[in-house]
Write a protein that holds these residues in place. Structure first.
Motif, PDB file in Angstrom:
ATOM      1  N   GLU A 165     117.560 -12.538  16.617  1.00  7.52           N
ATOM      2  CA  GLU A 165     116.585 -13.469  17.165  1.00  7.52           C
ATOM      3  C   GLU A 165     115.305 -12.721  17.466  1.00  7.52           C
ATOM      4  O   GLU A 165     115.335 -11.576  17.912  1.00  7.52           O
ATOM      5  CB  GLU A 165     117.107 -14.089  18.468  1.00  7.52           C
ATOM      6  CG  GLU A 165     118.004 -15.267  18.227  1.00  7.52           C
ATOM      7  CD  GLU A 165     118.733 -15.671  19.485  1.00  7.52           C
ATOM      8  OE1 GLU A 165     118.211 -15.390  20.583  1.00  7.52           O
ATOM      9  OE2 GLU A 165     119.818 -16.251  19.355  1.00  7.52           O
TER      10      GLU A 165
ATOM     11  N   ARG B 204     123.968  -2.718  20.102  1.00  9.74           N
ATOM     12  CA  ARG B 204     125.206  -2.867  20.873  1.00  9.74           C
ATOM     13  C   ARG B 204     125.948  -4.159  20.511  1.00  9.74           C
ATOM     14  O   ARG B 204     127.151  -4.133  20.249  1.00  9.74           O
ATOM     15  CB  ARG B 204     124.899  -2.859  22.382  1.00  9.74           C
ATOM     16  CG  ARG B 204     124.467  -1.486  22.908  1.00  9.74           C
ATOM     17  CD  ARG B 204     124.122  -1.577  24.398  1.00  9.74           C
ATOM     18  NE  ARG B 204     125.215  -2.163  25.150  1.00  9.74           N
ATOM     19  CZ  ARG B 204     126.273  -1.490  25.584  1.00  9.74           C
ATOM     20  NH1 ARG B 204     126.352  -0.196  25.367  1.00  9.74           N
ATOM     21  NH2 ARG B 204     127.230  -2.108  26.240  1.00  9.74           N
ATOM     22  N   ASP B 205     125.235  -5.274  20.515  1.00  4.11           N
ATOM     23  CA  ASP B 205     125.916  -6.566  20.403  1.00  4.11           C
ATOM     24  C   ASP B 205     126.099  -7.018  18.957  1.00  4.11           C
ATOM     25  O   ASP B 205     127.054  -7.725  18.636  1.00  4.11           O
ATOM     26  CB  ASP B 205     125.127  -7.651  21.163  1.00  4.11           C
ATOM     27  CG  ASP B 205     124.945  -7.295  22.633  1.00  4.11           C
ATOM     28  OD1 ASP B 205     125.688  -6.413  23.113  1.00  4.11           O
ATOM     29  OD2 ASP B 205     124.054  -7.870  23.287  1.00  4.11           O
ATOM     30  N   LYS B 206     125.175  -6.638  18.070  1.00  6.10           N
ATOM     31  CA  LYS B 206     125.258  -7.119  16.693  1.00  6.10           C
ATOM     32  C   LYS B 206     125.913  -6.092  15.779  1.00  6.10           C
ATOM     33  O   LYS B 206     126.758  -6.420  14.961  1.00  6.10           O
ATOM     34  CB  LYS B 206     123.840  -7.414  16.158  1.00  6.10           C
ATOM     35  CG  LYS B 206     123.090  -8.465  16.933  1.00  6.10           C
ATOM     36  CD  LYS B 206     123.481  -9.833  16.461  1.00  6.10           C
ATOM     37  CE  LYS B 206     122.689 -10.897  17.185  1.00  6.10           C
ATOM     38  NZ  LYS B 206     123.053 -12.238  16.729  1.00  6.10           N
TER      39      LYS B 206
ATOM     40  N   THR C  49     127.754   1.100  20.426  1.00  6.35           N
ATOM     41  CA  THR C  49     127.568   0.971  21.881  1.00  6.35           C
ATOM     42  C   THR C  49     127.240   2.310  22.536  1.00  6.35           C
ATOM     43  O   THR C  49     127.305   2.431  23.756  1.00  6.35           O
ATOM     44  CB  THR C  49     128.816   0.370  22.552  1.00  6.35           C
ATOM     45  OG1 THR C  49     129.941   1.194  22.233  1.00  6.35           O
ATOM     46  CG2 THR C  49     129.078  -1.049  22.070  1.00  6.35           C
ATOM     47  N   SER C  50     126.875   3.296  21.717  1.00  6.26           N
ATOM     48  CA  SER C  50     126.560   4.584  22.364  1.00  6.26           C
ATOM     49  C   SER C  50     125.268   4.544  23.189  1.00  6.26           C
ATOM     50  O   SER C  50     125.216   5.180  24.240  1.00  6.26           O
ATOM     51  CB  SER C  50     126.528   5.714  21.328  1.00  6.26           C
ATOM     52  OG  SER C  50     125.467   5.576  20.411  1.00  6.26           O
TER      53      SER C  50
ATOM     54  N   LYS D  43     123.234   3.111  26.101  1.00  8.38           N
ATOM     55  CA  LYS D  43     123.694   2.334  27.256  1.00  8.38           C
ATOM     56  C   LYS D  43     122.526   1.591  27.909  1.00  8.38           C
ATOM     57  O   LYS D  43     121.405   2.100  27.955  1.00  8.38           O
ATOM     58  CB  LYS D  43     124.329   3.267  28.303  1.00  8.38           C
ATOM     59  CG  LYS D  43     125.513   4.073  27.773  1.00  8.38           C
ATOM     60  CD  LYS D  43     126.643   3.173  27.318  1.00  8.38           C
ATOM     61  CE  LYS D  43     127.785   3.974  26.731  1.00  8.38           C
ATOM     62  NZ  LYS D  43     128.719   3.118  25.954  1.00  8.38           N
TER      63      LYS D  43
ATOM     64  N   GLY E 178     121.129   0.857  31.161  1.00 11.46           N
ATOM     65  CA  GLY E 178     121.186   1.166  32.584  1.00 11.46           C
ATOM     66  C   GLY E 178     120.150   0.415  33.392  1.00 11.46           C
ATOM     67  O   GLY E 178     120.294   0.248  34.602  1.00 11.46           O
ATOM     68  N   CYS E 179     119.082  -0.040  32.731  1.00  8.57           N
ATOM     69  CA  CYS E 179     118.050  -0.745  33.495  1.00  8.57           C
ATOM     70  C   CYS E 179     117.346  -1.828  32.693  1.00  8.57           C
ATOM     71  O   CYS E 179     116.792  -2.754  33.256  1.00  8.57           O
ATOM     72  CB  CYS E 179     117.029   0.242  34.070  1.00  8.57           C
ATOM     73  SG  CYS E 179     115.949   0.972  32.819  1.00  8.57           S
TER      74      CYS E 179
ATOM     75  N   ALA F 234     126.160   8.334  18.689  1.00  8.55           N
ATOM     76  CA  ALA F 234     127.403   8.061  17.963  1.00  8.55           C
ATOM     77  C   ALA F 234     127.414   8.697  16.587  1.00  8.55           C
ATOM     78  O   ALA F 234     128.480   8.949  16.031  1.00  8.55           O
ATOM     79  CB  ALA F 234     127.606   6.551  17.840  1.00  8.55           C
TER      80      ALA F 234
END
Lengths: 334, 160, 455
Positions: B20, B30-32, B36-37, B39, B41-42, B78
């Motif tokens: 999107e 991460r999501d697609k 996920t390495s 992160k 944090g904010c 990763a």
């Protein structure tokens, strides 16, 4: 106007485990068919290294190298109850539960080995390398690999054990406060050396020398991690951190890492850590909980050093440049 | 909502995804894509845990729009180990006990890698400067600084 | 780091195989390769995102809540209010019989701190949830708030929390936890000097790099798996079971790998509402605090005020110590009554003092509820105690380190809470600090021991 140097000391103690007790933790241990050991818990590793320490405790108790131990933790469908990771309780409570479970498993393991070797179980010992041998006659031995295979496929024995550790809850006496808050205490003494710029109020912590007494350093490198990080957090608390800088006023609270201040990699004090070990009577191999207390003594040590440097007392945390300057101004005004 | 195609190289592999408009690279990875390495944090560019390397530059993936990464060469922690062999930085972080909770570690390693790629023999001050955008709450930073200096020494010994 | 094995060698068996060895951490390879799985690394198809509508006021009555516009917002799947929560009023320590239940999962009729959760919005994307949350209309009647602990305990102060009925926690011992040992007034009468000082802290945030959160997935069999970074698995599961009036057998919690806790993840905040959302929608739900929520909404370390009055002799002996501690719980209990109690057990510090009087109060104000944080109940107390020790030493002209030796507890000494000291090591820590910091003290102090002769 000048940079002024001072030093301060603080000495503290800290109770291990949930205050007043009543905080149970359980552990289960079983062997796989080839003599690896699974420790099942529901304890949480926050990053302090709980999994590694439980593996070493289990390994020491069973008598195998640590890499033969697998930790399965924090799945409530499999792990028995643990009250949680807080109050410097993880190593002490879960460690004792693991020891109890591992001892029970070890006993079965030795019984199976005894049958295989045709000796008494009480005459056997582990060599720490993965073998069981007859005391005084190490040539008569069997590998734990073979003992586990025998237990599983030949003798129908489960090399397993259950562990539970609970310090009974203490209820304070209402009028006198007589109570038993904890069974063991860690100790520390910190000397901090600071420079204070009496023009800007800025404090630089030059050195912190921390002596910690923690019962037993189960893994010295991990103890060092915890103590170095804790010492950093103590200094951070002393000089930087607050979500409400004008407490009790609620305004100006920091909402991100730009506004909520902590020392960065360029703001580090030269940090020395010395560890003493007076084993506690009821700790796993004498260990106490160092996780919380290691961040405490730096705060008053820094506060006392600031006074030693510039002669003003800041009795409100954090000790900000603003507070120092205001105090210096008041001092100058007499 | 309308989706935008984006193609880039991720750790040496051709990667294509529809995202999107407005999706951050962090969320896309991460999501697609399932890396996920990095992160979160904010999600506001203040902690460095999402750091990745884009065309050789250290970037905060939480402040980078995925759709701007077309054709880019992206590296994450990763993808750092080659053939199952840890990168000297990863090895040094292990040996120096420079990880505790591990959440900041991938971002720290990315920041350190960009430093060492450019400055193979950094001073302590260089390391401090390179890590100054990455927050760690556990270690007190010193073990991380030592790990990076150790990795630099290991690199220069290998080169010599 | 230096391990000084020469201390206490007589009571310690060294030479173990695995204990005492610097074995590499089994979790570190996962950390350095980015493979370690934290809760938020789980992603499920169709996962909803939960965002909270929060109170903009410190203290207010809720006249009405209108969620109709939010519900119509594209992407919104469900909006939750207090009515949807089966057992909305809870307190986490009820599991160990520390009540009363005093906190709402979602505000019901009233908000007691700025940032309190009022309405939960579940939507297909974070953005849709955020936008819809902004469309929830809450009509507030603002009430007077109290922020100062001393103001809060005065008669006529605005009442923060009706479930307590007064602005302090009521212990079985009354308005405070008490410790009484010896005769503190007689001690003061005997003292050469009296020093009374007051110390203050403000709230502190744990600031873990990983924010508080959870991801919930329905298992398809009326059970729910909750991936969480809680510090206490069953504590959270059992409290969730109470709040949702749902048998614990329907709940499956998976965690144990946390991006920093420091006490900030011992509260039970995100899991119950996320599981409720998953139950009511049949969809996976993610509820992860933003950095701003972590900093200002998640419980901080309590602000504390500590007043210490000491009677000291010219030779350095402290003969009386009176401590009054105030813990600012904010609007709800969470772990603060425990923290104040822990303070009562900790004072007067690691010193042997014959006359001690301790009162610790847990006070309610209209601020973010405080809770557990690394050393709470003790950390700020130690700041106060050890600065006080420095002042006392200077008052009588003694070296601050030597002054601590004079008063240090040793094996067998009776503590104020009436437990004999066991396993003391304060003296040895100070001796080693004296050497390491090149801070010399008199030979008699270097010759001291925590052991008692003949013990």
């Amino acid at each position: 106007m000048a940079i002024r140097r001072g030093r301060g000391v603080a000495a503290i103690n800290y109770p291990t485990g949930m205050n007043l007790g009543g905080d149970p933790t359980q552990a289960l241990v079983h062997s796989t068919p080839t003599g690896n050991f699974m420790v099942t818990l529901s304890s949480v590793d926050l990053g302090q290294g709980m999994k590694q320490i439980m593996a070493q405790i289990c390994a020491e108790t069973i008598g195998v190298p640590t890499d033969r131990v697998i930790i399965d933790t924090a799945d409530t469908d499999t792990g028995p109850h643990c009250m949680g990771t807080f109050a410097s309780r993880g190593t002490h409570r879960a460690g004792n539960a693991v020891i109890q479970a591992a001892k029970e498993a070890r006993q079965v393991m030795l019984e199976v080995a005894a049958e295989e070797l045709e000796v008494n179980a009480s005459d056997l010992e582990t060599d720490g390398q993965g073998n069981i041998q007859v005391k005084g006659a190490p040539q008569k031995s069997i590998s734990i690999f073979d003992v586990a295979l025998s237990a599983h496929f030949k003798r129908g024995r489960s090399i397993s054990g259950r562990g539970m550790f609970l310090i009974p809850r203490s209820y304070p006496e209402k009028e006198t406060g007589a109570m038993k808050p904890s069974t063991c205490y860690a100790h520390a003494c910190t000397v901090a050396e600071v420079e204070v710029d009496d023009e800007t109020g800025e404090v630089t912590v030059l050195t912190v020398k921390n002596v910690f007494e923690i019962g037993r350093a189960l893994n010295p490198k991990m103890v060092e991690q915890q103590l170095v990080g804790g010492s950093w957090m103590g200094i951070s608390h002393a000089l930087y951190e607050t979500t409400e800088p004008y407490y009790p006023n609620r305004d100006h609270g920091g909402t991100d890492f730009n506004q909520y201040l902590m020392p960065g990699p360029g703001d580090l004090a030269q940090t020395e850590i010395i560890v003493l070990e007076r084993p506690s009577a009821d700790g796993p191999f004498g260990a106490k909980g160092p996780g919380e207390m290691c961040a405490n003594p730096q705060i008053p040590a820094v506060a006392n050093a600031v006074f030693d440097a510039v002669g003003v007392r800041i009795d409100t945390l954090p000790i900000t440049p603003e507070r120092i300057l205001r105090a210096l101004k008041a001092q100058a005004a007499g | 909502m309308a989706k935008v195609p984006v193609e880039f190289t991720l750790n040496g592999l051709e990667t294509a995804e529809f995202v999107e408009s407005g999706t951050t690279l962090l969320n896309a990875l991460r999501d697609k894509i399932g890396d996920t390495s990095p992160k979160g944090g904010c999600h506001q560019g203040t902690c460095g845990a999402c750091s990745v390397i884009i065309d050789g530059e250290l970037r905060l993936s939480c402040l980078t729009l995925a759709e701007t990464c077309g054709g880019a060469d992206i590296k994450t922690t990763a993808g750092l180990a080659e053939g199952g062999v840890l990168h000297p930085l990863q090895r040094a972080f292990l040996d120096a006990f420079a990880t505790q909770c591990g959440f900041c570690t991938p971002g720290m390693i990315m920041a350190a890698k960009v430093l060492l790629d450019r400055t193979p023999n950094p001073s302590r001050e260089d390391v401090v400067e390179a890590l100054s955008g990455n927050i760690c709450r556990c270690t007190g930073y010193e073990p991380i600084i030592q790990a990076v200096l150790t990795a630099a020494r290991a690199n220069s010994q290998n080169a010599a | 780091m230096e391990l000084r094995k020469d201390y206490f060698a007589d009571v310690r068996k060294d030479g173990l195989h695995e204990i005492g060895q610097p074995r590499p951490r089994l979790d570190s390879p996962g950390h350095v390769t980015g493979k370690t799985a934290y809760f938020a690394d789980r992603n499920f198809p169709g996962m909803l995102h939960l965002k909270m509508v929060r109170s903009p006021h410190h203290h207010a009555r809720i006249r009405s809540i209108d969620t109709s516009e939010a519900e119509k917002h594209p992407g919104v799947v469900r909006v939750l209010t207090a009515r949807d929560v089966p057992h909305n009023v809870y307190t986490i320590l009820i599991l160990i019989q520390i009540g009363p239940e005093d906190e709402t999962v979602l505000a019901d009729g009233k908000v007691r701190w700025k940032g309190e959760a009022v309405v939960a919005v579940l939507a297909e994307t974070e953005r849709a949830a955020q936008e819809a949350a902004a469309k929830v209309k809450v009509d507030y009647e603002v009430l007077p708030a109290v922020f100062d602990m001393e103001e809060a305990v005065k008669p006529g102060a605005p009442l923060v929390n009706e479930y307590h009925g007064q602005n302090y926690y009521l212990y079985d011992s009354g308005e405070c936890r008490k410790v009484r040992f010896g005769d503190v007034e007689a001690g003061f009468a005997q003292a050469d000097h009296i020093l009374e000082q007051s110390y203050q802290s403000s709230p502190i945030e744990h600031a873990p790099t990983e924010t508080t959160g959870c991801v919930v997935a329905p298992e398809g069999n009326d059970r729910f798996t909750c991936y969480t970074n809680t510090q206490a698995m069953f504590f959270t599961l059992d409290n969730t079971s109470i709040i949702l009036q749902m048998p614990g057998s329907k709940l499956h919690f998976v965690g144990g790998t946390v991006g920093g806790g420091f006490g900030g993840k011992v509260d039970v905040i995100v899991e119950p509402i996320a599981i409720l959302g998953a139950k009511l929608t049949g969809r996976p739900v993610s509820f992860v605090y933003s950095r701003e929520e972590e900093m200002q909404i998640s419980s901080p370390r309590a602000a504390e005020k500590v007043v210490i009055k000491d009677g000291v002799m010219r030779d350095g002996r402290i003969v009386a110590r009176k401590v009054t501690g105030y813990t600012d719980a904010g609007a709800y209990s969470r772990h603060s009554p425990y923290g104040a109690q822990k303070g009562a057990a900790h004072y007067p510090g690691p010193y042997t003092i014959p006359n001690v009087w301790i009162d610790t109060y847990c006070v309610y104000t209209n601020r973010t509820p405080s809770s557990a944080m690394r050393g709470f109940g003790v950390t700020i107390g130690d700041f106060a105690l050890e600065v006080q020790m420095d002042k006392l030493a200077r008052l009588i002209g003694m070296d601050p380190l030597e002054f601590r030796f004079v008063n240090a507890y040793r094996d067998g000494d009776m503590k104020a809470h009436r437990q004999p000291t066991e396993g003391a090591a304060l003296i040895e820590c100070m001796q080693e600090a004296s050497r390491a910091a090149n801070w010399p003290v008199a030979e008699k102090y270097m010759a001291m021991s925590s052991y008692r002769k003949g013990a």
